[in-house]
Design a protein around this motif. Structure first.
Motif, PDB file in Angstrom:
ATOM      1  N   THR A  41       0.764  -1.289   0.034  1.00 15.15           N
ATOM      2  CA  THR A  41       0.075   0.197  -0.055  1.00 15.15           C
ATOM      3  C   THR A  41       0.782   1.266   0.054  1.00 15.15           C
ATOM      4  O   THR A  41       1.838   1.364   0.492  1.00 15.15           O
ATOM      5  N   ASN A  51      -8.231   7.571   0.287  1.00 17.83           N
ATOM      6  CA  ASN A  51      -8.201   6.097  -0.361  1.00 17.83           C
ATOM      7  C   ASN A  51      -7.031   5.463  -0.181  1.00 17.83           C
ATOM      8  O   ASN A  51      -6.368   4.432  -0.969  1.00 17.83           O
ATOM      9  N   ALA A  52      -6.716   5.241   1.188  1.00 14.80           N
ATOM     10  CA  ALA A  52      -5.412   4.529   1.432  1.00 14.80           C
ATOM     11  C   ALA A  52      -5.560   3.018   1.042  1.00 14.80           C
ATOM     12  O   ALA A  52      -4.516   2.424   0.872  1.00 14.80           O
ATOM     13  N   ASP A  53      -6.761   2.352   1.036  1.00 11.14           N
ATOM     14  CA  ASP A  53      -6.655   0.868   0.855  1.00 11.14           C
ATOM     15  C   ASP A  53      -6.511   0.657  -0.675  1.00 11.14           C
ATOM     16  O   ASP A  53      -6.422  -0.654  -1.258  1.00 11.14           O
ATOM     17  N   TYR A  54      -6.642   1.573  -1.402  1.00  9.93           N
ATOM     18  CA  TYR A  54      -6.723   1.459  -3.019  1.00  9.93           C
ATOM     19  C   TYR A  54      -5.494   1.840  -3.807  1.00  9.93           C
ATOM     20  O   TYR A  54      -5.411   1.628  -5.045  1.00  9.93           O
ATOM     21  N   CYS A  55      -4.545   2.368  -3.138  1.00 15.71           N
ATOM     22  CA  CYS A  55      -3.326   2.890  -3.552  1.00 15.71           C
ATOM     23  C   CYS A  55      -2.103   1.956  -3.403  1.00 15.71           C
ATOM     24  O   CYS A  55      -1.760   1.618  -2.373  1.00 15.71           O
ATOM     25  N   TYR A  56      -1.182   1.666  -4.462  1.00 15.78           N
ATOM     26  CA  TYR A  56      -0.258   0.798  -4.275  1.00 15.78           C
ATOM     27  C   TYR A  56       1.060   1.336  -4.879  1.00 15.78           C
ATOM     28  O   TYR A  56       0.944   1.650  -6.151  1.00 15.78           O
ATOM     29  N   ALA A 115      -8.825  -4.361  -4.050  1.00 18.38           N
ATOM     30  CA  ALA A 115      -9.492  -3.662  -3.030  1.00 18.38           C
ATOM     31  C   ALA A 115     -10.755  -2.926  -3.243  1.00 18.38           C
ATOM     32  O   ALA A 115     -11.468  -2.866  -2.430  1.00 18.38           O
ATOM     33  N   ASP A 159     -13.352  -5.701  -2.914  1.00 22.55           N
ATOM     34  CA  ASP A 159     -13.539  -6.016  -1.566  1.00 22.55           C
ATOM     35  C   ASP A 159     -14.354  -5.044  -0.835  1.00 22.55           C
ATOM     36  O   ASP A 159     -15.119  -5.265   0.076  1.00 22.55           O
ATOM     37  N   ALA A 160     -14.252  -3.664  -1.240  1.00 18.21           N
ATOM     38  CA  ALA A 160     -14.943  -2.511  -0.687  1.00 18.21           C
ATOM     39  C   ALA A 160     -16.662  -2.467  -1.373  1.00 18.21           C
ATOM     40  O   ALA A 160     -17.369  -1.786  -1.091  1.00 18.21           O
TER      41      ALA A 160
END
Ligand SMILES: CC(C)(COP(=O)(O)OP(=O)(O)OC[C@H]1O[C@@H](n2cnc3c(N)ncnc32)[C@H](O)[C@@H]1OP(=O)(O)O)[C@@H](O)C(=O)NCCC(=O)NCCS
Length: 148
Positions: A5, A42-47, A95, A98-99
């Motif tokens: 992440t 959007n912490a969960d979706y950025c890699y 991600a 999952d949301a």
């Protein structure tokens, strides 16, 4: 290759990566302040992708709660063709899935060869939708082409 992440501390290396590609136009939304704001939401979706500790890839996905959006997919030229782009997109898409987000969109210049990458990874090009844009804060614009 490690896909993890994205962190606020990645910003300097990300800017260097994005600046190398004409398909990733830098805009006011790429200021550190706006980057951090986007990442916070959007912490969960950025890699970010790292090879031997060096940042070599990125994808910033976002959700407005209804649809997902993909920004700044990029892989360092030296690392392209090894499946990193696909892994980054898988991470972002999983991600969002999952949301509970059922569909995602992205904007891409019609002359960007990455269109072929997206078609190989399950995205389809729309001919029934036109993108319309309006500049809301003029002096934040940093790029030469208006994107996203
Ligand atoms: C698009 C990009 C992220 C692809 O990254 P990558 O790590 O090289 O991609 P992968 O190795 O995961 O490729 C996955 C598949 O797409 C294909 N592919 C990748 N880039 C391609 C291209 N430009 N044209 C045609 N096919 C391409 C690969 O051959 C591979 O196919 P395969 O599964 O049949 O072997 C990379 O080329 C890039 O950073 N481009 C510049 C930045 C950019 O324009 N981003 C898009 C902004 S909207």
């Amino acid at each position: 290759m490690d896909i993890v992440t994205m962190k606020k501390n990645d910003y300097t290396e990300l800017l260097a990566l994005w600046s190398g590609f004409s398909g990733n136009t830098m805009t006011g939304a790429d200021s550190m302040e706006d980057f951090e704001k986007f990442l916070c939401i959007n912490a969960d979706y950025c890699y970010s992708a790292f090879e031997n500790g060096r940042l070599v890839g990125s994808v910033m996905a976002g959700s407005d709660g209804r649809r997902g959006y993909i920004y700044h997919l990029a892989v360092d030229e030296s690392q392209q063709g090894k499946g990193t782009g696909r892994k980054l997109m898988d991470a972002a898409e999983n991600a969002l899935r999952d949301a509970g987000i059922e569909k995602a969109h992205l904007f891409i210049y019609t002359d960007n060869t990455a269109i072929e990458f997206y078609e190989k990874t399950g995205w389809h090009r729309r001919s029934d939708i036109a993108v319309m844009s309006k500049v809301l804060i003029g002096d934040k614009y940093m790029g030469t082409r208006l994107e996203e």
